[in-house]
Design a protein around this motif. Structure first.
Motif, PDB file in Angstrom:
ATOM      1  N   GLY A  22       0.837  -1.201   0.000  1.00 30.23           N
ATOM      2  CA  GLY A  22       0.000   0.000   0.000  1.00 30.23           C
ATOM      3  C   GLY A  22       0.860   1.235   0.000  1.00 30.23           C
ATOM      4  N   ARG A  23       0.610   2.105   0.998  1.00 26.08           N
ATOM      5  CA  ARG A  23       1.414   3.317   1.156  1.00 26.08           C
ATOM      6  C   ARG A  23       2.574   2.996   2.090  1.00 26.08           C
ATOM      7  NH1 ARG A  23       1.456   6.938   5.110  1.00 26.08           N
ATOM      8  NH2 ARG A  23      -0.432   6.045   6.046  1.00 26.08           N
ATOM      9  N   THR A  24       3.767   3.385   1.712  1.00 28.44           N
ATOM     10  CA  THR A  24       4.943   3.092   2.523  1.00 28.44           C
ATOM     11  C   THR A  24       4.793   3.681   3.923  1.00 28.44           C
ATOM     12  OG1 THR A  24       6.310   3.144   0.546  1.00 28.44           O
ATOM     13  CG2 THR A  24       7.448   3.303   2.647  1.00 28.44           C
ATOM     14  N   GLY A  25       5.014   2.847   4.924  1.00 28.74           N
ATOM     15  CA  GLY A  25       4.862   3.282   6.305  1.00 28.74           C
ATOM     16  C   GLY A  25       3.421   3.379   6.750  1.00 28.74           C
ATOM     17  N   GLY A  26       2.507   2.796   6.000  1.00 26.02           N
ATOM     18  CA  GLY A  26       1.095   2.945   6.314  1.00 26.02           C
ATOM     19  C   GLY A  26       0.532   1.882   7.232  1.00 26.02           C
ATOM     20  N   GLY A  27       1.332   0.901   7.628  1.00 21.45           N
ATOM     21  CA  GLY A  27       0.846  -0.152   8.518  1.00 21.45           C
ATOM     22  C   GLY A  27       1.038   0.230   9.972  1.00 21.45           C
ATOM     23  N   ALA A  28       1.396  -0.750  10.786  1.00 17.42           N
ATOM     24  CA  ALA A  28       1.573  -0.493  12.207  1.00 17.42           C
ATOM     25  C   ALA A  28       2.722   0.474  12.469  1.00 17.42           C
ATOM     26  CB  ALA A  28       1.802  -1.806  12.961  1.00 17.42           C
ATOM     27  N   SER A  29       3.664   0.584  11.529  1.00 20.31           N
ATOM     28  CA  SER A  29       4.759   1.550  11.685  1.00 20.31           C
ATOM     29  C   SER A  29       4.261   2.983  11.642  1.00 20.31           C
ATOM     30  CB  SER A  29       5.825   1.335  10.602  1.00 20.31           C
ATOM     31  OG  SER A  29       6.414   0.059  10.720  1.00 20.31           O
ATOM     32  N   GLY A 141      13.369   5.125  26.140  1.00 19.90           N
ATOM     33  CA  GLY A 141      13.184   6.347  25.385  1.00 19.90           C
ATOM     34  C   GLY A 141      11.883   6.297  24.615  1.00 19.90           C
ATOM     35  N   ARG A 142      11.740   7.249  23.713  1.00 21.24           N
ATOM     36  CA  ARG A 142      10.563   7.259  22.828  1.00 21.24           C
ATOM     37  C   ARG A 142      10.936   7.911  21.519  1.00 21.24           C
ATOM     38  NH1 ARG A 142      10.246  12.935  22.017  1.00 21.24           N
ATOM     39  NH2 ARG A 142       9.794  14.026  23.968  1.00 21.24           N
ATOM     40  N   ILE A 143      10.140   7.606  20.509  1.00 23.26           N
ATOM     41  CA  ILE A 143      10.325   8.164  19.174  1.00 23.26           C
ATOM     42  C   ILE A 143       8.942   8.310  18.557  1.00 23.26           C
ATOM     43  CG2 ILE A 143      10.493   5.981  17.866  1.00 23.26           C
ATOM     44  CD1 ILE A 143      13.035   7.247  16.524  1.00 23.26           C
ATOM     45  N   SER A 144       8.790   9.224  17.632  1.00 25.85           N
ATOM     46  CA  SER A 144       7.510   9.352  16.941  1.00 25.85           C
ATOM     47  C   SER A 144       7.478   8.376  15.773  1.00 25.85           C
ATOM     48  CB  SER A 144       7.319  10.776  16.419  1.00 25.85           C
ATOM     49  OG  SER A 144       6.254  10.817  15.472  1.00 25.85           O
ATOM     50  N   PRO A 145       6.592   7.381  15.787  1.00 26.24           N
ATOM     51  CA  PRO A 145       6.550   6.432  14.670  1.00 26.24           C
ATOM     52  C   PRO A 145       6.379   7.110  13.317  1.00 26.24           C
ATOM     53  CG  PRO A 145       5.237   5.608  16.497  1.00 26.24           C
ATOM     54  CD  PRO A 145       5.618   7.012  16.844  1.00 26.24           C
ATOM     55  N   ARG A 146       5.518   8.088  13.244  1.00 23.58           N
ATOM     56  CA  ARG A 146       5.246   8.718  11.954  1.00 23.58           C
ATOM     57  C   ARG A 146       6.390   9.626  11.502  1.00 23.58           C
ATOM     58  NH1 ARG A 146      -1.221   9.813  13.111  1.00 23.58           N
ATOM     59  NH2 ARG A 146      -1.798   7.605  13.001  1.00 23.58           N
ATOM     60  N   LEU A 147       7.027  10.294  12.457  1.00 25.13           N
ATOM     61  CA  LEU A 147       8.177  11.120  12.074  1.00 25.13           C
ATOM     62  C   LEU A 147       9.355  10.246  11.658  1.00 25.13           C
ATOM     63  CD1 LEU A 147       8.149  14.009  14.721  1.00 25.13           C
ATOM     64  CD2 LEU A 147       7.240  14.011  12.381  1.00 25.13           C
ATOM     65  N   LEU A 148       9.543   9.123  12.345  1.00 24.35           N
ATOM     66  CA  LEU A 148      10.628   8.221  11.960  1.00 24.35           C
ATOM     67  C   LEU A 148      10.402   7.659  10.566  1.00 24.35           C
ATOM     68  CD1 LEU A 148      13.166   6.545  12.482  1.00 24.35           C
ATOM     69  CD2 LEU A 148      11.707   4.825  13.582  1.00 24.35           C
ATOM     70  N   THR A 149       9.204   7.165  10.295  1.00 26.84           N
ATOM     71  CA  THR A 149       8.949   6.604   8.970  1.00 26.84           C
ATOM     72  C   THR A 149       9.053   7.690   7.898  1.00 26.84           C
ATOM     73  OG1 THR A 149       6.562   6.820   9.348  1.00 26.84           O
ATOM     74  CG2 THR A 149       7.539   4.672   9.770  1.00 26.84           C
ATOM     75  N   ALA A 150       8.626   8.907   8.219  1.00 24.33           N
ATOM     76  CA  ALA A 150       8.757  10.004   7.251  1.00 24.33           C
ATOM     77  C   ALA A 150      10.223  10.311   6.969  1.00 24.33           C
ATOM     78  CB  ALA A 150       8.044  11.254   7.772  1.00 24.33           C
ATOM     79  N   ALA A 151      11.064  10.265   8.001  1.00 23.80           N
ATOM     80  CA  ALA A 151      12.487  10.531   7.795  1.00 23.80           C
ATOM     81  C   ALA A 151      13.141   9.420   6.981  1.00 23.80           C
ATOM     82  CB  ALA A 151      13.184  10.679   9.151  1.00 23.80           C
ATOM     83  N   LEU A 152      12.764   8.166   7.248  1.00 25.53           N
ATOM     84  CA  LEU A 152      13.300   7.058   6.458  1.00 25.53           C
ATOM     85  C   LEU A 152      12.868   7.174   4.999  1.00 25.53           C
ATOM     86  CD1 LEU A 152      12.700   4.189   9.034  1.00 25.53           C
ATOM     87  CD2 LEU A 152      14.938   4.969   8.221  1.00 25.53           C
ATOM     88  N   HIS A 161      20.521   4.236  -5.025  1.00 18.90           N
ATOM     89  CA  HIS A 161      20.474   2.800  -5.295  1.00 18.90           C
ATOM     90  C   HIS A 161      19.116   2.156  -5.060  1.00 18.90           C
ATOM     91  CE1 HIS A 161      24.856   3.012  -5.498  1.00 18.90           C
ATOM     92  NE2 HIS A 161      24.841   3.638  -4.343  1.00 18.90           N
ATOM     93  N   VAL A 162      18.158   2.894  -4.478  1.00 16.06           N
ATOM     94  CA  VAL A 162      16.877   2.303  -4.094  1.00 16.06           C
ATOM     95  C   VAL A 162      15.739   2.955  -4.868  1.00 16.06           C
ATOM     96  CG1 VAL A 162      15.269   1.858  -2.201  1.00 16.06           C
ATOM     97  CG2 VAL A 162      17.743   1.796  -1.775  1.00 16.06           C
ATOM     98  N   GLN A 163      14.887   2.121  -5.420  1.00 17.12           N
ATOM     99  CA  GLN A 163      13.623   2.563  -6.014  1.00 17.12           C
ATOM    100  C   GLN A 163      12.480   2.068  -5.133  1.00 17.12           C
ATOM    101  OE1 GLN A 163      13.775   0.832  -9.971  1.00 17.12           O
ATOM    102  NE2 GLN A 163      14.525   2.747 -10.838  1.00 17.12           N
ATOM    103  N   VAL A 164      11.424   2.856  -5.043  1.00 22.40           N
ATOM    104  CA  VAL A 164      10.271   2.506  -4.207  1.00 22.40           C
ATOM    105  C   VAL A 164       9.044   2.378  -5.090  1.00 22.40           C
ATOM    106  CG1 VAL A 164       8.799   3.217  -2.287  1.00 22.40           C
ATOM    107  CG2 VAL A 164      11.265   3.733  -2.225  1.00 22.40           C
ATOM    108  N   ALA A 165       8.324   1.280  -4.921  1.00 27.51           N
ATOM    109  CA  ALA A 165       7.075   1.063  -5.656  1.00 27.51           C
ATOM    110  C   ALA A 165       5.962   0.804  -4.638  1.00 27.51           C
ATOM    111  CB  ALA A 165       7.210  -0.122  -6.607  1.00 27.51           C
TER     112      ALA A 165
END
Length: 368
Positions: A22-29, A141-152, A161-165
């Motif tokens: 689906g959308r990258t990072g759209g699951g439990a992450s 500690g803690r991290i924001s799941p959505r901010l982390l996935t957005a940064a990745l 070297h990476v393509q995303v589909a």
């Protein structure tokens, strides 16, 4: 886990195609909580050592990611407070303090597990929950799941070297022909395939193990909520009996999570979350009037051995698992991605034995 693996592959110069159903990072992450919790410091073993090293190295990993992208991940080594509602729990906590002095040391750094009589700040948490005192530990500690996935994701946009589909769901993997068959009838050839598709990893990998006596894993539903509250974001995470209260930098507080192996709908919230919110407001009175901004539910992958499931398939070296670890993934994913890529390179996987894909397969194949 897949995002971390793709970022690490790019840094290694490995040509990579990242497929997302689906959308990258759209699951439990893309959830809300982001708690980074260690195991207790007693009964020390290789699994706890791996997690300790991962939690400490994550600090450097996110600093590099933030430097590369200019984005915040909402990371903070905030520590954790654990109320002790019964006297016998204090005795256990005092013993754990001794264990932490010995075991919570790595890379020249040490972390405390301290037993206190009273909360550091009144009401965080409520004194009624701390009849026998509370633990203040400094490793969590803690991290924001959505901010982390957005940064990745942003880091992958800079990749050479990476393509995303996106919207490219894998329906079947043929490790002998080295093909991934997608929904819609198309197929993609691979040199190595890392399977990091959350709960969907299990049926994809199970199809290669038709004689397995037990499932390789299952989805576990979690429900959480995000509140707007006037809370100091530097406060430690509060944890009690499976309930997490996690303050974030943007003036929100995340509450979570349920762990449901039986459920009718994967993405709806219900009375279980209401109960969690009630408990959170009793535990932290400052949340009594806090507005609920979002209610969230999603599925997390729980492997057969409960631990993360990582590394090459013992019969198909080109097929590499990177899944499981449904409660610890955010703290370990960067190190597990390193291990998966070591498997791609044909190197020994530097993991606790209970994390290794082959060990999970052994459990699934066991006729007993």
């Amino acid at each position: 886990m897949g995002l971390w693996a793709a970022v690490k592959a790019d840094r290694l110069g490995i040509p990579t195609l990242l497929l997302d159903a689906g959308r990258t990072g759209g699951g439990a992450s893309g959830g809300l909580l982001g708690a980074l919790m260690p195991h207790t410091p007693d009964r020390w073993n290789d699994k706890k050592q791996f997690q300790l090293e991962a939690l400490v190295s994550l600090e450097e990993e996110v600093a590099r990611l933030e430097s590369e992208t200019g984005l915040s991940t909402g990371y903070r080594r905030s520590g954790r407070l654990i109320p002790l509602p019964k006297p016998h729990l204090r005795d256990i906590a005092v013993r754990n303090a001794e264990e932490a002095r010995e075991n919570w040391t790595t890379s020249g750094r040490s972390f405390r597990w301290q037993v206190l009589d009273n909360a550091l700040d009144a009401g965080w948490p409520d004194a009624a929950a701390c009849e026998a005192g509370l633990v203040h530990e400094t490793l969590s500690g803690r991290i924001s799941p959505r901010l982390l996935t957005a940064a990745l994701q942003a880091r992958l946009e800079l990749s050479d070297h990476v393509q995303v589909a996106e919207n490219a769901a894998a329906e079947r993997i043929d490790p002998k022909a080295r093909l991934v068959h997608l929904s819609g009838g198309t197929s993609i050839a691979f040199g190595h395939c890392i399977v990091a598709t959350g709960p969907q990893s299990f049926p994809l990998l199970q199809a290669i193990e038709p004689a397995a006596n037990r499932p390789l894993g299952r989805p576990v539903k979690g429900q959480a909520a995000l509140l707007r509250a006037d809370i100091d974001p530097t406060q430690p995470v509060v944890f009690l009996n499976g309930l997490y209260v996690v303050p974030h930098d943007d003036g929100t507080v995340a509450i979570g999570s349920t762990s449901e192996e039986e459920f009718a709908d994967a993405v709806t919230t219900d009375g279980k979350l209401d109960d969690l919110l009630d408990r959170a407001r009793q535990l932290v009175p400052g949340l009594q009037e806090a507005t609920v901004l979002e209610r969230w539910a999603g599925l997390r992958p729980k492997a057969i051995g409960r631990e993360p499931m990582v590394g090459p398939h013992p019969d198909h070296a080109s097929l590499v698992a990177l899944t499981g670890g449904f409660k610890v993934s955010f703290g370990l994913a960067h190190r597990l991605a390193d291990a998966a890529l070591a498997g791609v390179a044909g190197n020994p996987v530097p993991l606790p034995p209970s994390f290794v894909f082959a060990d999970h397969l052994r459990l699934a194949r066991d006729p007993s």
